[in-house]
Design a protein around this motif. Structure first.
Motif, PDB file in Angstrom:
ATOM      1  N   THR A 538      22.802 -30.158  73.816  1.00  0.00           N
ATOM      2  CA  THR A 538      21.553 -28.895  73.724  1.00  0.00           C
ATOM      3  C   THR A 538      22.081 -29.021  72.156  1.00  0.00           C
ATOM      4  OG1 THR A 538      22.574 -27.763  74.953  1.00  0.00           O
ATOM      5  CG2 THR A 538      20.944 -25.833  73.744  1.00  0.00           C
ATOM      6  N   ARG A 539      23.154 -28.644  71.380  1.00  0.00           N
ATOM      7  CA  ARG A 539      23.379 -28.340  69.563  1.00  0.00           C
ATOM      8  C   ARG A 539      21.894 -30.383  69.267  1.00  0.00           C
ATOM      9  NH1 ARG A 539      28.332 -28.497  69.554  1.00  0.00           N
ATOM     10  NH2 ARG A 539      28.367 -26.148  68.956  1.00  0.00           N
ATOM     11  N   SER A 540      22.501 -31.200  69.879  1.00  0.00           N
ATOM     12  CA  SER A 540      21.286 -32.399  69.688  1.00  0.00           C
ATOM     13  C   SER A 540      20.086 -31.811  69.743  1.00  0.00           C
ATOM     14  CB  SER A 540      21.934 -33.420  70.394  1.00  0.00           C
ATOM     15  OG  SER A 540      21.055 -34.387  69.967  1.00  0.00           O
ATOM     16  N   LEU A 541      19.543 -31.784  70.692  1.00  0.00           N
ATOM     17  CA  LEU A 541      18.359 -31.182  70.921  1.00  0.00           C
ATOM     18  C   LEU A 541      17.344 -29.826  69.854  1.00  0.00           C
ATOM     19  CD1 LEU A 541      18.166 -30.942  74.557  1.00  0.00           C
ATOM     20  CD2 LEU A 541      16.753 -31.936  73.775  1.00  0.00           C
ATOM     21  N   ARG A 542      18.310 -28.704  69.690  1.00  0.00           N
ATOM     22  CA  ARG A 542      17.735 -28.041  68.051  1.00  0.00           C
ATOM     23  C   ARG A 542      17.686 -29.155  67.193  1.00  0.00           C
ATOM     24  NH1 ARG A 542      18.036 -23.030  68.183  1.00  0.00           N
ATOM     25  NH2 ARG A 542      19.253 -21.800  70.254  1.00  0.00           N
ATOM     26  N   ASN A 543      18.844 -29.760  66.852  1.00  0.00           N
ATOM     27  CA  ASN A 543      18.491 -30.687  65.390  1.00  0.00           C
ATOM     28  C   ASN A 543      16.827 -31.788  65.810  1.00  0.00           C
ATOM     29  OD1 ASN A 543      20.721 -29.891  64.325  1.00  0.00           O
ATOM     30  ND2 ASN A 543      22.139 -31.937  64.969  1.00  0.00           N
ATOM     31  N   THR A 544      17.002 -32.270  67.094  1.00  0.00           N
ATOM     32  CA  THR A 544      15.872 -32.754  67.474  1.00  0.00           C
ATOM     33  C   THR A 544      14.793 -31.980  66.705  1.00  0.00           C
ATOM     34  OG1 THR A 544      16.784 -34.425  68.321  1.00  0.00           O
ATOM     35  CG2 THR A 544      14.896 -34.066  68.290  1.00  0.00           C
ATOM     36  N   ALA A 545      14.523 -30.922  67.026  1.00  0.00           N
ATOM     37  CA  ALA A 545      13.721 -29.892  67.059  1.00  0.00           C
ATOM     38  C   ALA A 545      13.312 -28.845  65.846  1.00  0.00           C
ATOM     39  CB  ALA A 545      13.505 -29.113  68.267  1.00  0.00           C
ATOM     40  N   ALA A 546      14.798 -29.483  64.929  1.00  0.00           N
ATOM     41  CA  ALA A 546      15.076 -28.832  63.288  1.00  0.00           C
ATOM     42  C   ALA A 546      14.471 -27.277  63.856  1.00  0.00           C
ATOM     43  CB  ALA A 546      13.190 -29.173  62.617  1.00  0.00           C
ATOM     44  N   GLU A 666      12.463 -29.869  75.251  1.00  0.00           N
ATOM     45  CA  GLU A 666      12.468 -30.718  74.919  1.00  0.00           C
ATOM     46  C   GLU A 666      14.136 -30.911  76.119  1.00  0.00           C
ATOM     47  OE1 GLU A 666      11.680 -32.928  71.932  1.00  0.00           O
ATOM     48  OE2 GLU A 666      10.035 -31.517  71.164  1.00  0.00           O
ATOM     49  N   LEU A 667      13.858 -32.755  76.042  1.00  0.00           N
ATOM     50  CA  LEU A 667      14.972 -33.121  76.167  1.00  0.00           C
ATOM     51  C   LEU A 667      15.516 -34.368  76.270  1.00  0.00           C
ATOM     52  CD1 LEU A 667      16.152 -34.204  79.960  1.00  0.00           C
ATOM     53  CD2 LEU A 667      13.507 -36.110  80.035  1.00  0.00           C
ATOM     54  N   LEU A 668      17.077 -34.221  76.840  1.00  0.00           N
ATOM     55  CA  LEU A 668      17.878 -35.193  75.950  1.00  0.00           C
ATOM     56  C   LEU A 668      18.798 -35.706  77.489  1.00  0.00           C
ATOM     57  CD1 LEU A 668      19.450 -36.905  74.177  1.00  0.00           C
ATOM     58  CD2 LEU A 668      20.823 -35.015  73.295  1.00  0.00           C
ATOM     59  N   GLU A 669      19.106 -36.924  77.709  1.00  0.00           N
ATOM     60  CA  GLU A 669      19.665 -36.886  79.000  1.00  0.00           C
ATOM     61  C   GLU A 669      21.436 -37.744  78.517  1.00  0.00           C
ATOM     62  OE1 GLU A 669      19.203 -40.401  82.512  1.00  0.00           O
ATOM     63  OE2 GLU A 669      17.536 -40.506  81.388  1.00  0.00           O
ATOM     64  N   GLY A 670      21.843 -37.375  78.763  1.00  0.00           N
ATOM     65  CA  GLY A 670      23.564 -37.597  78.655  1.00  0.00           C
ATOM     66  C   GLY A 670      24.328 -38.497  79.949  1.00  0.00           C
ATOM     67  N   LEU A 674      21.255 -33.825  82.662  1.00  0.00           N
ATOM     68  CA  LEU A 674      19.909 -33.577  81.884  1.00  0.00           C
ATOM     69  C   LEU A 674      19.932 -32.287  81.136  1.00  0.00           C
ATOM     70  CD1 LEU A 674      16.889 -35.521  83.961  1.00  0.00           C
ATOM     71  CD2 LEU A 674      18.003 -36.579  82.328  1.00  0.00           C
ATOM     72  N   THR A 675      19.541 -32.349  79.840  1.00  0.00           N
ATOM     73  CA  THR A 675      19.722 -30.535  79.251  1.00  0.00           C
ATOM     74  C   THR A 675      18.034 -30.805  78.949  1.00  0.00           C
ATOM     75  OG1 THR A 675      20.005 -31.354  77.085  1.00  0.00           O
ATOM     76  CG2 THR A 675      21.548 -30.486  78.570  1.00  0.00           C
ATOM     77  N   PHE A 676      17.493 -29.575  79.407  1.00  0.00           N
ATOM     78  CA  PHE A 676      15.935 -28.877  78.734  1.00  0.00           C
ATOM     79  C   PHE A 676      16.143 -28.254  78.134  1.00  0.00           C
ATOM     80  CE2 PHE A 676      15.573 -31.351  82.961  1.00  0.00           C
ATOM     81  CZ  PHE A 676      14.622 -32.045  82.923  1.00  0.00           C
ATOM     82  N   LEU A 677      15.511 -28.110  76.239  1.00  0.00           N
ATOM     83  CA  LEU A 677      15.285 -26.567  76.182  1.00  0.00           C
ATOM     84  C   LEU A 677      14.318 -26.126  75.569  1.00  0.00           C
ATOM     85  CD1 LEU A 677      17.701 -25.237  74.506  1.00  0.00           C
ATOM     86  CD2 LEU A 677      17.131 -25.934  72.073  1.00  0.00           C
ATOM     87  N   ASP A 678      14.077 -24.839  76.051  1.00  0.00           N
ATOM     88  CA  ASP A 678      12.605 -24.864  76.065  1.00  0.00           C
ATOM     89  C   ASP A 678      12.811 -24.360  73.873  1.00  0.00           C
ATOM     90  OD1 ASP A 678      10.005 -22.813  75.850  1.00  0.00           O
ATOM     91  OD2 ASP A 678      10.638 -21.316  77.125  1.00  0.00           O
ATOM     92  N   THR A 679      11.293 -24.522  73.838  1.00  0.00           N
ATOM     93  CA  THR A 679      11.661 -24.479  72.367  1.00  0.00           C
ATOM     94  C   THR A 679      10.351 -23.362  71.444  1.00  0.00           C
ATOM     95  OG1 THR A 679      10.594 -26.047  71.919  1.00  0.00           O
ATOM     96  CG2 THR A 679      12.766 -26.781  71.781  1.00  0.00           C
ATOM     97  N   LYS A 680       9.908 -22.508  72.307  1.00  0.00           N
ATOM     98  CA  LYS A 680       8.858 -22.290  72.514  1.00  0.00           C
ATOM     99  C   LYS A 680       9.237 -21.002  71.956  1.00  0.00           C
ATOM    100  CE  LYS A 680       7.311 -22.219  76.415  1.00  0.00           C
ATOM    101  NZ  LYS A 680       7.757 -23.372  77.373  1.00  0.00           N
ATOM    102  N   LEU A 681       8.843 -20.369  70.418  1.00  0.00           N
ATOM    103  CA  LEU A 681       9.199 -18.776  70.284  1.00  0.00           C
ATOM    104  C   LEU A 681       8.290 -17.687  70.287  1.00  0.00           C
ATOM    105  CD1 LEU A 681      10.369 -20.559  66.654  1.00  0.00           C
ATOM    106  CD2 LEU A 681      11.617 -19.876  68.321  1.00  0.00           C
TER     107      LEU A 681
END
Length: 767
Positions: A538-546, A666-670, A674-681
């Motif tokens: 999840t932290r990696s997804l946040r970094n990817t989405a800035a 945003e998706l990241l497969e480990g 699979l972690t899906f992070l809702d990046t809508k604000l």
């Protein structure tokens, strides 16, 4: 060949063997010599293929002379100078005469050709002077007589690394020769052999008592057995002559090899003590001691006791510079350990050497290696202890009377990890795998600091000594105490400091900790490891989405990629929500509504398999619908009908599977999820993010003012109207995360200006 010449006859080298020749110089007369020999150490690829023998200065030359009964000749004295009968060069150092010898040959018209030829040559490692080999008479121990016994003893030794036993050391034993025990030096242990100048009789006293019995004159009680004192001792010989000690001293490696016995003056005294400690559990030295200490210990012990002097040998690799070059003062690439200790501390240097790689490997070592050891391990441990001691002092926590509380899941987890690590480190040290143990410790310290302490901070910040806070203090106290004991062999100084402060006694006088299997919960450790994987993804997804962690997000969806009980993870949802600042964590078996999957052929794999059909198959794959793709992912295979009527079966290995989230996820497969992070604000999420950045600004200002962590303050802020409304709306977050008496929206002199997510705000803190 140069100049005019006439070819009289063409001969092979073997045709010359046995022929006599006229020597270039006549300073020495021999009865058998100046003949051509054949030898396999002379090759046409090195030099001319013809050499002149110097039997006093080379092992091959000496053996050739011996094998052919030639006269032994030595024209150089012990100072490396030509003897007097070499009249043109008498008294000159041999290495200074090379050019002069060429001139002498040229004058006699004997010089066929000359050229510069670069080759390796031994030099003194201290002063870099060229060395000379000498063939000299000497005293030998016939170690070859016990060769098989030494080899057998070696087989019973446990070597680290294991390949040394039958490899480098075993090969050395296979090729061992008799031990030249004598040395022509002044300093050293005098060789205990007395010889008669009249008849040649020899005696070797094996004790001071026997020396006294044989001596012509009475020997004083305080006799010094070194030169020149022992040389005054004489024996009477049966022939009527006097016996004097030979001039040689003993090879220092014999002294080193005698260490197990000499340290106790065995067998003359301390026999019981010796027998308790012999053979040694382990000896440790550099890999170059294969032919040094490791050998001399085994040789002396086999000769004296018939058994190996050690149970284990740990052979250390060399420490190289960061480029893999041997460290040398002359090269300027050597690191001064004292300077490293002064800058980083002794524990940092020790940790860098022990944890970087296995001790038997050569190490590329640099100042950076020590610096990283300090920052990642030593400083982290110190920071954890400082955190504990600071709050223990604030709350007057006394481990002698205040231990207790009801452990939380996090407490149980860190205690389980502690005892797992105790078990693993103990096993690693028992196996002499020091580096493996260090890596277990390094991982645990990271988990302790960056997970347990960080997740427990709010518990220490709460007011009063609650049951939960008591448990947090008790757990961290136990962890620091046991961890100090566990790390003491690696880092003796910092652990001594921490343990002494905690227990008021020395860590090095305490027993090494033992693992309590009843406190190890493997399922809990596995679950928490999965939680940490989810958080890392999840932290990696946040970094990817800035998107910074302080910005709240609506939802995180977690889908396992293997058989995992969702109920075992759902109980950790609150931890994940808080850590990753999301409003909801959902665990699902699958989530096709937000997953977009595209299949592509792996042409490197299927090209040879499909041949000309690859293009047709590619078109079919691109037209598969979501249902067909889902069936393929579930079955791990798909069968396609081709125009030719043939069937083509494709498996997972034949495909490149591209997965991505949709609808703002945003998706990241480990490896497990699979972690899906809702990046809508939403507007509300943005507002809460601003409030959390405001909290960070206030905490930064507190640190700059160096205020005590437990000091409550009056907070004055001067925001714009919108930000003031937002701060009032999210007052609960402000109150929970800041230690304040009150927050007032009014102007004060000397307010500090900050920018919070692009908004200007002035802050004043009144202690």
């Amino acid at each position: 060949m140069k100049g005019n010449y006439e070819t009289v006859e063409v001969l092979k080298g073997k045709d010359l063997i046995g022929q006599s020749y006229e020597p270039p110089f006549h300073y020495v007369t021999v009865s058998n010599g100046h003949k051509v020999l054949g030898a396999d150490f002379v090759t046409e690829t090195s030099g001319t293929g013809i050499v002149h023998l110097a039997p006093a200065h080379g092992e091959d030359d000496y053996k050739a002379v011996q094998d052919n009964d030639f006269d032994f000749v030595n024209v150089v004295d012990t100072k490396g100078r030509y003897k007097d009968y070499i009249t043109p060069l008498a008294g000159q150092f041999v290495k200074d005469c090379d050019v002069e010898i060429i001139k002498m040959l040229s004058k006699q018209n004997l010089l066929f050709d000359k050229q510069k030829y670069e080759h390796s040559y031994p030099h003194c490692w201290r002063c870099d002077s060229p060395l000379l080999y000498y063939a000299m008479e000497g005293w030998f121990i016939k170690t070859t007589a016990v060769k098989e016994e030494m080899q057998q003893n070696n087989q019973g030794v446990q070597w680290f690394p294991n390949h040394m036993r039958d490899g480098r050391f075993g090969n050395f034993l296979d090729n061992m020769v008799d031990w030249n025990i004598g040395r022509n030096r002044y300093w050293g242990t005098p060789l205990n052999v007395w010889g008669c100048n009249e008849c040649g009789e020899e005696k070797a006293p094996n004790s001071i008592r026997e020396l006294r019995e044989l001596s012509v004159e009475e020997i004083p009680e305080d006799i010094d057995l070194h030169k020149p004192y022992v040389d005054k001792v004489q024996f009477n010989c049966a022939c009527g002559g006097k016996m004097e000690r030979t001039s040689e001293v003993i090879d220092v490696w014999f002294d080193s090899g005698s260490m197990p016995f000499a340290q106790y003056h065995y067998p003359f005294e301390n026999n019981e003590t010796f027998e308790k400690q012999f053979p040694a559990d382990v000896v440790i030295e550099g890999v170059d001691q294969t032919r040094g200490w490791f050998y001399s210990l085994l040789a002396v012990s086999t000769l004296f006791t018939g058994q190996s002097p050690y149970k284990r040998v740990l052979s250390l690799g060399h420490i190289l510079d960061e480029n893999g070059q041997k460290m040398s003062k002359s090269k300027g690439n050597a690191l001064n350990p004292t300077e490293l200790i002064n800058e980083f501390g002794a524990d940092s240097l020790r940790w860098a050497l022990l944890a970087d790689s296995s001790p038997w490997n050569n190490k590329r070592f640099s100042k950076k290696t020590v610096s990283q050891a300090k920052s990642k391990v030593i400083d982290t441990l110190i920071n954890v202890y400082s955190f504990y001691s600071m709050y223990a002092e604030i709350d007057q926590f006394n481990p002698n009377s205040d231990l207790g509380g009801t452990p939380t899941t996090l407490d149980k987890w860190i205690l389980s990890r502690l005892h797992t690590v105790i078990r693993e480190v103990t096993q690693s040290l028992d196996d002499y795998d020091i580096t493996k143990g260090a890596r277990f410790l390094s991982t645990f310290i990271d988990e302790l600091s960056n997970w347990y302490v960080r997740r427990s901070r709010q518990r220490f910040w709460s007011s009063g000594m609650t049951d939960d806070k008591r448990s947090a203090f008790s757990t961290l106290y136990e962890i620091l105490k046991k961890l100090s004991q566990l790390m003491a062999p690696y880092t003796p100084f910092v652990t001594e400091d921490i343990f002494t402060n905690l227990v008021k006694d020395s860590v090095h006088l305490s027993d090494y900790p033992q693992s309590d299997e009843t406190l190890i919960d493997e399922q809990l450790e596995k679950d928490m490891d999965r939680v940490l994987q989810i958080i890392e993804q999840t932290r990696s997804l946040r970094n990817t989405a800035a998107i910074k962690t302080k910005q709240p997000l609506a939802q995180l969806i977690v889908v396992p990629t293997e058989e995992i009980s969702l109920s075992s993870l759902e109980k950790y949802a609150d931890i994940i929500m808080d850590e990753m600042n999301v409003k909801e964590v959902v665990f699902k078996e699958n989530s096709p509504e937000i997953l977009e999957v595209a299949l592509k052929l792996n042409f490197a794999v299927v090209g040879p398999k499909l041949g000309k059909s690859v293009g047709e198959v590619k078109n079919i794959i691109e037209k598969l619908d979501n249902k067909e793709i889902g069936e393929f992912l579930e079955e791990k295979a798909i069968q396609l009908s081709l125009k030719s009527g043939e069937k083509a079966t494709l498996t997972i290995d034949d495909m490149i599977i591209d997965k991505k989230g949709k609808d703002g996820f945003e998706l990241l497969e480990g490896s497990h999820f699979l972690t899906f992070l809702d990046t809508k604000l939403t507007q509300e999420l943005k507002e809460e993010g601003v409030v959390r950045e405001f909290v960070r600004a206030v905490q930064t200002y507190r640190k700059e003012l160096d205020l005590p962590v437990d000091l409550r303050i009056d907070l004055y802020v001067q925001p714009d109207a919108w930000l003031e409304a937002v701060l009032i709306k999210f007052d609960e977050i402000v109150q929970k995360n800041l230690i304040i008496n009150s927050i007032c929206f009014e102007n004060k002199p000397d307010m500090r200006a900050f920018k919070v997510e692009g908004n200007d705000i002035n802050i004043y803190i009144k202690p």
